[in-house]
Design a protein around this motif. Structure first.
Motif, PDB file in Angstrom:
ATOM      1  N   ALA A 254       0.826  -1.206   0.000  1.00 17.70           N
ATOM      2  CA  ALA A 254       0.000   0.000   0.000  1.00 17.70           C
ATOM      3  C   ALA A 254       0.861   1.257   0.000  1.00 17.70           C
ATOM      4  N   HIS A 255       1.932   1.248   0.785  1.00 14.33           N
ATOM      5  CA  HIS A 255       2.812   2.419   0.799  1.00 14.33           C
ATOM      6  C   HIS A 255       3.425   2.650  -0.576  1.00 14.33           C
ATOM      7  N   ALA A 256       3.898   1.575  -1.202  1.00 14.51           N
ATOM      8  CA  ALA A 256       4.530   1.705  -2.518  1.00 14.51           C
ATOM      9  C   ALA A 256       3.542   2.232  -3.554  1.00 14.51           C
ATOM     10  N   LEU A 257       2.305   1.747  -3.517  1.00 13.85           N
ATOM     11  CA  LEU A 257       1.302   2.204  -4.477  1.00 13.85           C
ATOM     12  C   LEU A 257       0.966   3.683  -4.255  1.00 13.85           C
ATOM     13  N   ARG A 258       0.825   4.076  -3.008  1.00 10.39           N
ATOM     14  CA  ARG A 258       0.551   5.493  -2.716  1.00 10.39           C
ATOM     15  C   ARG A 258       1.724   6.363  -3.153  1.00 10.39           C
ATOM     16  N   VAL A 266       1.083   6.140 -12.511  1.00  8.25           N
ATOM     17  CA  VAL A 266      -0.298   5.698 -12.286  1.00  8.25           C
ATOM     18  C   VAL A 266      -0.577   4.305 -12.837  1.00  8.25           C
ATOM     19  N   GLN A 267       0.378   3.713 -13.570  1.00 12.39           N
ATOM     20  CA  GLN A 267       0.187   2.361 -14.102  1.00 12.39           C
ATOM     21  C   GLN A 267       1.393   1.483 -13.766  1.00 12.39           C
ATOM     22  N   PRO A 268       1.757   1.395 -12.497  1.00 16.32           N
ATOM     23  CA  PRO A 268       2.944   0.600 -12.157  1.00 16.32           C
ATOM     24  C   PRO A 268       2.721  -0.880 -12.422  1.00 16.32           C
ATOM     25  N   ALA A 347      -6.109  -2.615  -4.971  1.00 11.49           N
ATOM     26  CA  ALA A 347      -5.135  -1.523  -5.085  1.00 11.49           C
ATOM     27  C   ALA A 347      -5.838  -0.183  -5.229  1.00 11.49           C
ATOM     28  N   GLN A 348      -6.946  -0.172  -5.960  1.00 10.37           N
ATOM     29  CA  GLN A 348      -7.682   1.074  -6.151  1.00 10.37           C
ATOM     30  C   GLN A 348      -8.397   1.516  -4.879  1.00 10.37           C
ATOM     31  N   ARG A 349      -8.623   0.579  -3.964  1.00  6.02           N
ATOM     32  CA  ARG A 349      -9.166   0.978  -2.660  1.00  6.02           C
ATOM     33  C   ARG A 349      -8.100   1.714  -1.855  1.00  6.02           C
ATOM     34  N   HIS A 350      -6.845   1.305  -2.018  1.00  3.60           N
ATOM     35  CA  HIS A 350      -5.744   2.022  -1.360  1.00  3.60           C
ATOM     36  C   HIS A 350      -5.512   3.372  -2.031  1.00  3.60           C
ATOM     37  N   VAL A 351      -5.530   3.355  -3.365  1.00  5.28           N
ATOM     38  CA  VAL A 351      -5.207   4.545  -4.146  1.00  5.28           C
ATOM     39  C   VAL A 351      -6.175   4.647  -5.321  1.00  5.28           C
ATOM     40  N   PRO A 352      -7.243   5.434  -5.200  1.00  6.42           N
ATOM     41  CA  PRO A 352      -8.183   5.585  -6.316  1.00  6.42           C
ATOM     42  C   PRO A 352      -7.464   6.090  -7.574  1.00  6.42           C
ATOM     43  N   ASN A 353      -7.944   5.639  -8.714  1.00  5.87           N
ATOM     44  CA  ASN A 353      -7.424   6.047 -10.029  1.00  5.87           C
ATOM     45  C   ASN A 353      -6.079   5.409 -10.379  1.00  5.87           C
ATOM     46  N   LEU A 354      -5.527   4.606  -9.484  1.00  3.42           N
ATOM     47  CA  LEU A 354      -4.297   3.888  -9.827  1.00  3.42           C
ATOM     48  C   LEU A 354      -4.681   2.647 -10.625  1.00  3.42           C
ATOM     49  N   ARG A 355      -3.904   2.341 -11.662  1.00  3.29           N
ATOM     50  CA  ARG A 355      -4.210   1.199 -12.528  1.00  3.29           C
ATOM     51  C   ARG A 355      -2.993   0.272 -12.637  1.00  3.29           C
ATOM     52  N   PRO A 356      -2.680  -0.449 -11.583  1.00  2.00           N
ATOM     53  CA  PRO A 356      -1.522  -1.341 -11.641  1.00  2.00           C
ATOM     54  C   PRO A 356      -1.784  -2.570 -12.502  1.00  2.00           C
ATOM     55  N   ARG A 357      -0.726  -3.129 -13.035  1.00  4.44           N
ATOM     56  CA  ARG A 357      -0.816  -4.388 -13.774  1.00  4.44           C
ATOM     57  C   ARG A 357       0.126  -5.370 -13.099  1.00  4.44           C
ATOM     58  N   PHE A 358      -0.298  -6.612 -12.983  1.00  7.39           N
ATOM     59  CA  PHE A 358       0.444  -7.590 -12.187  1.00  7.39           C
ATOM     60  C   PHE A 358       1.170  -8.601 -13.062  1.00  7.39           C
ATOM     61  N   LEU A 359       2.407  -8.883 -12.682  1.00  4.73           N
ATOM     62  CA  LEU A 359       3.223  -9.909 -13.322  1.00  4.73           C
ATOM     63  C   LEU A 359       3.420 -11.016 -12.290  1.00  4.73           C
ATOM     64  N   VAL A 360       2.910 -12.198 -12.583  1.00  4.28           N
ATOM     65  CA  VAL A 360       2.949 -13.292 -11.606  1.00  4.28           C
ATOM     66  C   VAL A 360       4.116 -14.219 -11.937  1.00  4.28           C
ATOM     67  N   ALA A 361       5.043 -14.340 -10.997  1.00  3.63           N
ATOM     68  CA  ALA A 361       6.229 -15.167 -11.211  1.00  3.63           C
ATOM     69  C   ALA A 361       5.966 -16.597 -10.778  1.00  3.63           C
ATOM     70  N   ASP A 362       6.533 -17.528 -11.539  1.00  5.58           N
ATOM     71  CA  ASP A 362       6.438 -18.931 -11.125  1.00  5.58           C
ATOM     72  C   ASP A 362       7.599 -19.246 -10.179  1.00  5.58           C
ATOM     73  N   TYR A 363       7.901 -20.503  -9.986  1.00  8.04           N
ATOM     74  CA  TYR A 363       8.958 -20.870  -9.046  1.00  8.04           C
ATOM     75  C   TYR A 363      10.227 -21.319  -9.767  1.00  8.04           C
ATOM     76  N   ASN A 364      10.301 -20.961 -11.041  1.00 11.60           N
ATOM     77  CA  ASN A 364      11.484 -21.300 -11.839  1.00 11.60           C
ATOM     78  C   ASN A 364      12.131 -20.059 -12.450  1.00 11.60           C
ATOM     79  N   GLY A 365      11.773 -18.882 -11.943  1.00 16.37           N
ATOM     80  CA  GLY A 365      12.422 -17.654 -12.396  1.00 16.37           C
ATOM     81  C   GLY A 365      11.812 -17.043 -13.640  1.00 16.37           C
ATOM     82  N   ALA A 366      10.561 -17.354 -13.939  1.00 14.09           N
ATOM     83  CA  ALA A 366       9.921 -16.801 -15.130  1.00 14.09           C
ATOM     84  C   ALA A 366       8.583 -16.177 -14.751  1.00 14.09           C
TER      85      ALA A 366
END
Length: 373
Positions: A254-258, A266-268, A347-366
């Protein structure tokens, strides 16, 4: 009954105390064993001095940093100060002697914009610099001399290897930090300050976007993914992100997003593994195990509402960990898309108007999945 945790003192406070001790020895020509200084927090603190040496023109001593019960890479470090008088100088209309403060062995130098000090300057932040100057002025009143203060930490370069200094653009050693003079035990301020500084550097270096990561494994996966992607997986545009764009946020989501929003990122991109993603989706501000619990029943409810295949819901129901679920489902795209969407909403509940996109890592470094923008 638990014993109260001890507070400690910042490198800035220790450096100021050592500088005052050396300055007093120079002025009095006698050994000084301890000094008291006023901290920006509004209290006085007394420091023991070690390694005292003096001549008619130069004196030195050091303070051993006590970080209290706060885990700190600088705990036990020796903050050395050498104070020299350099005569004579022209009379100053402003009154008082001129004080020059520089770094020595083990003190880093800034190499990137966006830090509290300019590129090329010693990494002695403004508040500690004022503390050092004030402490020396209290000890030396002779306006006929220029007073030269050198702060050093003998093993500072080695200790700095355990910090994010190099990534932030501080090379050659540690920083002299602190805004209150006091280190609060087990507080998150040192980490959140580092996040803020990293984002300041990213902005000053012209980064158009940043990648926040919860850990080094996720960060490396994101770096590899973005470096080898010819085009942005959503927009189709070419992605070229410099090193400064990668910010290690740890558990402080939450701190990082704010902080991103305050700097107009706005699109981290947020790189994490599935368990951290699920905690973010559940709305936790901090994803550390001590600060947040993993709610697998909520995930099961989401999966049922979204109509995910029975094979996926069957993997969720008996599971004890998020890792167990994501492996059993073979990183099911529907499951990951669902949780990424929930994480974006949280995330938008923490910071309205923020539009983050998520990269999900597996357990093999990808990167196994990238969420929608």
């Amino acid at each position: 009954m638990k014993k109260p945790l001890r507070h400690g003192y910042t490198t800035g406070a220790c450096a100021a105390a050592a500088a005052k001790g050396a300055a007093l020895m120079l002025a009095r020509q006698t050994v000084v064993s301890e000094v008291a200084i006023e901290l920006p927090a509004g209290i006085s603190a007394t420091f023991q001095l070690h390694g005292q040496r003096f001549t008619a023109d130069v004196a030195s001593c050091f303070v051993v940093k006590d970080a209290g019960d706060d885990p700190d890479v600088t705990n036990g470090a020796e903050l050395h100060a050498m104070v020299e008088r350099i005569p004579p100088i022209p009379y100053s209309a402003t009154g008082g002697n001129t004080i020059i403060i520089e770094g020595g062995t083990g003190i880093g130098k800034a190499t990137k914009p966006g830090l509290a000090v300019a590129p090329g300057d010693w990494a002695i932040n403004p508040v500690p610099r004022r503390m050092i100057e004030q402490a020396v002025r209290e000890a030396i009143h002779d306006s006929r001399f220029t007073t030269h203060v050198t702060i050093s930490i003998p093993d500072g370069e080695l200790r700095a290897q355990k910090t994010l200094n190099a990534r932030l653009g501080i090379q050659g050693g540690l920083s002299i930090l602190g805004t209150t003079g006091i280190v609060r035990p087990l507080s998150a301020k040192a980490w959140t300050d580092t996040i803020d500084t990293a984002l300041d550097v990213a902005r000053a270096c012209g980064c158009g976007n940043v990648v926040l990561s919860t850990g080094r494994t996720s960060e490396l996966a994101a770096q590899h993914h973005l470096e080898h992607a010819a085009t942005h997986p959503v927009t189709g545009e070419r992605v070229l992100l410099p090193d400064e764009a990668f910010v290690m946020m740890g558990d402080h989501v939450a701190h990082a997003l704010r902080s991103c929003a305050q700097r107009n990122f706005v699109q981290p991109l947020v790189a994490c593994q599935f368990a951290k993603l699920l905690k973010i989706a559940c709305g936790h501000e901090n994803t550390h195990a001590a600060a947040s619990e993993l709610d697998l029943s909520r995930l099961l409810d989401w999966a049922g509402e979204a109509g995910l295949p029975e094979a996926v819901t069957a993997a969720i129901a008996p599971a004890n960990t998020a890792r167990e679920i994501v492996i059993a489902s073979n990183f099911d795209p529907g499951l990951l898309d669902l949780v990424c969407n929930q994480a974006a909403i949280a995330a938008q509940r923490h910071v309205p108007n923020l539009r983050p996109r998520f990269l999900v890592a597996d357990y093999n470094g990808a990167i196994a999945f990238h969420g929608p923008q």
